[in-house]
Design a protein around this motif. Structure first.
Motif, PDB file in Angstrom:
ATOM      1  N   GLU A  65       8.584   7.082  -5.219  1.00  0.00           N
ATOM      2  CA  GLU A  65       8.355   8.513  -5.089  1.00  0.00           C
ATOM      3  C   GLU A  65       7.196   8.831  -4.141  1.00  0.00           C
ATOM      4  O   GLU A  65       6.356   7.975  -3.875  1.00  0.00           O
ATOM      5  N   PRO A  66       7.130  10.081  -3.678  1.00  0.00           N
ATOM      6  CA  PRO A  66       5.870  10.541  -3.089  1.00  0.00           C
ATOM      7  C   PRO A  66       4.800  10.442  -4.181  1.00  0.00           C
ATOM      8  O   PRO A  66       5.073  10.788  -5.333  1.00  0.00           O
ATOM      9  N   ASN A  67       3.613   9.982  -3.839  1.00  0.00           N
ATOM     10  CA  ASN A  67       2.611   9.661  -4.857  1.00  0.00           C
ATOM     11  C   ASN A  67       3.206   8.638  -5.828  1.00  0.00           C
ATOM     12  O   ASN A  67       3.547   8.964  -6.965  1.00  0.00           O
ATOM     13  N   GLY A  93       6.800   5.959   4.437  1.00  0.00           N
ATOM     14  CA  GLY A  93       5.486   6.511   4.730  1.00  0.00           C
ATOM     15  C   GLY A  93       4.421   5.883   3.854  1.00  0.00           C
ATOM     16  O   GLY A  93       4.621   4.816   3.260  1.00  0.00           O
ATOM     17  N   GLY A  94       3.295   6.569   3.733  1.00  0.00           N
ATOM     18  CA  GLY A  94       2.173   6.016   2.992  1.00  0.00           C
ATOM     19  C   GLY A  94       2.480   5.718   1.547  1.00  0.00           C
ATOM     20  O   GLY A  94       1.965   4.734   0.994  1.00  0.00           O
ATOM     21  N   SER A  95       3.312   6.525   0.913  1.00  0.00           N
ATOM     22  CA  SER A  95       3.612   6.297  -0.502  1.00  0.00           C
ATOM     23  C   SER A  95       4.364   4.991  -0.699  1.00  0.00           C
ATOM     24  O   SER A  95       4.050   4.205  -1.600  1.00  0.00           O
ATOM     25  N   LEU A 133       6.815   1.992   9.571  1.00  0.00           N
ATOM     26  CA  LEU A 133       6.302   3.328   9.292  1.00  0.00           C
ATOM     27  C   LEU A 133       7.330   4.393   9.663  1.00  0.00           C
ATOM     28  O   LEU A 133       7.843   4.400  10.788  1.00  0.00           O
ATOM     29  N   THR A 134       7.602   5.305   8.733  1.00  0.00           N
ATOM     30  CA  THR A 134       8.536   6.398   9.021  1.00  0.00           C
ATOM     31  C   THR A 134       7.870   7.771   8.990  1.00  0.00           C
ATOM     32  O   THR A 134       8.465   8.750   9.435  1.00  0.00           O
ATOM     33  N   LEU A 135       6.645   7.838   8.451  1.00  0.00           N
ATOM     34  CA  LEU A 135       5.932   9.111   8.362  1.00  0.00           C
ATOM     35  C   LEU A 135       4.454   8.872   8.657  1.00  0.00           C
ATOM     36  O   LEU A 135       3.757   8.255   7.862  1.00  0.00           O
ATOM     37  N   SER A 140      -1.909   3.689   6.127  1.00  0.00           N
ATOM     38  CA  SER A 140      -1.732   2.586   5.180  1.00  0.00           C
ATOM     39  C   SER A 140      -1.015   1.398   5.794  1.00  0.00           C
ATOM     40  O   SER A 140      -1.120   0.273   5.304  1.00  0.00           O
ATOM     41  N   GLU A 141      -0.302   1.638   6.894  1.00  0.00           N
ATOM     42  CA  GLU A 141       0.465   0.564   7.535  1.00  0.00           C
ATOM     43  C   GLU A 141      -0.436  -0.523   8.117  1.00  0.00           C
ATOM     44  O   GLU A 141       0.035  -1.624   8.400  1.00  0.00           O
ATOM     45  N   SER A 142      -1.720  -0.242   8.313  1.00  0.00           N
ATOM     46  CA  SER A 142      -2.600  -1.274   8.855  1.00  0.00           C
ATOM     47  C   SER A 142      -3.983  -1.244   8.223  1.00  0.00           C
ATOM     48  O   SER A 142      -4.985  -1.483   8.888  1.00  0.00           O
TER      49      SER A 142
END
Length: 381
Positions: A65-67, A93-95, A133-135, A140-142
């Motif tokens: 989920e988001p968060n 994305g980050g989540s 990464l999509t968003l 957070s990806e790096s």
């Protein structure tokens, strides 16, 4: 200016780079692809990743989920353990990436993964991670941080460990073409506040970090001003790269950092489901006004070097300019969606801050529960 800096993540940036996965993951690894609600199957990312994974033994886990919640992620932890997964590919994305970091760390631990967030367990190993990464938003990806929510108790906590630093990040701006407007706005705001948290503190004479942070803020300001004309390769690439640079550790190396806006914002998300970036925009202007004397020098520097307010600009003018920046993007800087009364909403956040030990926040440890209550009384409509 005392620091050790290392960022081991290899970046594959640009159009068509998803194919780089093929050479980035060792051929003998058993891979678990983790993703969110399924948008990657609509925008072509899933098929590109699937093609890149031809020849690998791999499984997939969806529904983050988001968060991201502990409750969902623990199911993925069980998959990693049961299937002897030795490489996690986070596609999202980050989540999704944060959630994958939790899975990677918790899968090598026999106890409850939440112990990592409460500091009962120190991570000493983790399953290897790569990211697509999509968003663009969190960086957070790096980096080596993650924020996880425990839905059962409405707790939202963070952890950091070098063991979950992604080995690589694929960053193809084309994946942003199908993102809705609100997610692009959230990414822009998130990157803006990430930069501010490492910049609007106190002057320590770190010329490179200051200049780099100001460059990122000017880039984000320009992207905001161009938001109506965002449907082009240049805009997408610049947001994706700026958001990454905002939180890859470089601008924060050897300088004071704040993060109080994030700590207060996390409670809005945990209590009311406010999108992370929106919670930051709600908190930041009120927090800056509360801490204006401690931050005055850097706010005036930001006014001159980011907003071009002139040599004699004031800290007050800079905060007004930050708030106006949000309003130009139609992003609210006050919270109205509480269920009962303003007093109850403020009290709920303060109680959560107390529960989580957030009693001396900011670069000076000056944001006590009493100061947080003042900030919240201003930020909550």
């Amino acid at each position: 200016m005392q620091f050790t800096y290392s960022n081991p993540t290899t970046i594959f940036f640009g159009q068509g780079q998803i194919a780089a996965i093929k050479n980035a993951i060792p051929a003998d690894k058993k891979v678990l692809m983790i993703y969110g609600g399924g948008s990657i199957k609509k925008n072509g990312v899933y098929e590109q990743v699937k093609t890149a994974l031809e020849g690998y033994e791999w499984l997939e886990f969806s529904g983050v989920e988001p968060n991201p919640t502990k409750e969902t992620l623990d199911k993925a932890v069980q998959v990693v353990k049961a299937e002897n997964i030795d490489f996690i590919l986070a596609v999202g994305g980050g989540s999704v990436i944060d959630g994958s970091k939790y899975v990677a760390a918790a899968a090598t631990y026999e106890g409850d993964g939440w112990d990592i967030l409460t500091r009962k367990h120190t991570v000493t190993e983790a399953v290897a991670i790569g990211t697509v990464l999509t968003l663009p938003a969190t960086g957070s990806e790096s980096n080596c941080g993650a924020v996880i929510t425990k839905a059962e108790t409405q707790d939202k906590l963070a952890f950091m460990t070098p063991y979950v630093h992604p080995q690589f990040a694929v960053m193809d701006p084309d994946v942003m073409k199908t993102l809705p407007e609100n997610q692009l706005l959230n990414g822009l705001v998130d990157a803006w506040v990430h930069t501010c948290e490492q910049y609007i503190t106190k002057n320590t004479g770190a010329y490179v970090q200051d200049a780099y942070a100001e460059g990122l803020l000017r880039s984000l300001k320009t992207l905001g001003e161009q938001f109506a004309d965002r449907d082009n390769d240049e805009w997408r690439a610049n947001l994706m790269w700026t958001a990454n640079q905002a939180l890859n550790g470089l601008i924060g190396a050897g300088v004071p950092q704040d993060w109080a806006t994030h700590m207060l914002g996390h409670e809005f998300t945990a209590l009311w489901g406010v999108a992370h970036a929106r919670s930051l925009a709600i908190v930041q202007p009120s927090l800056l006004r509360n801490q204006i004397e401690a931050k005055r020098e850097k706010l005036e520097q930001m006014g001159r070097n980011v907003f071009s307010l002139g040599a004699d600009c004031s800290a007050e003018q800079t905060i007004d300019a930050i708030e106006q920046f949000y309003h130009q993007l139609d992003v609210a800087t006050h919270f109205e969606q509480y269920e009962t009364s303003k007093e109850a909403a403020v009290s709920a956040v303060v109680q959560q801050l107390d529960k989580h030990g957030m009693t001396a926040l900011g670069e000076n440890g000056a944001i006590t529960l009493e100061e947080s209550e003042k900030i919240l009384n201003s930020a909550i409509a």
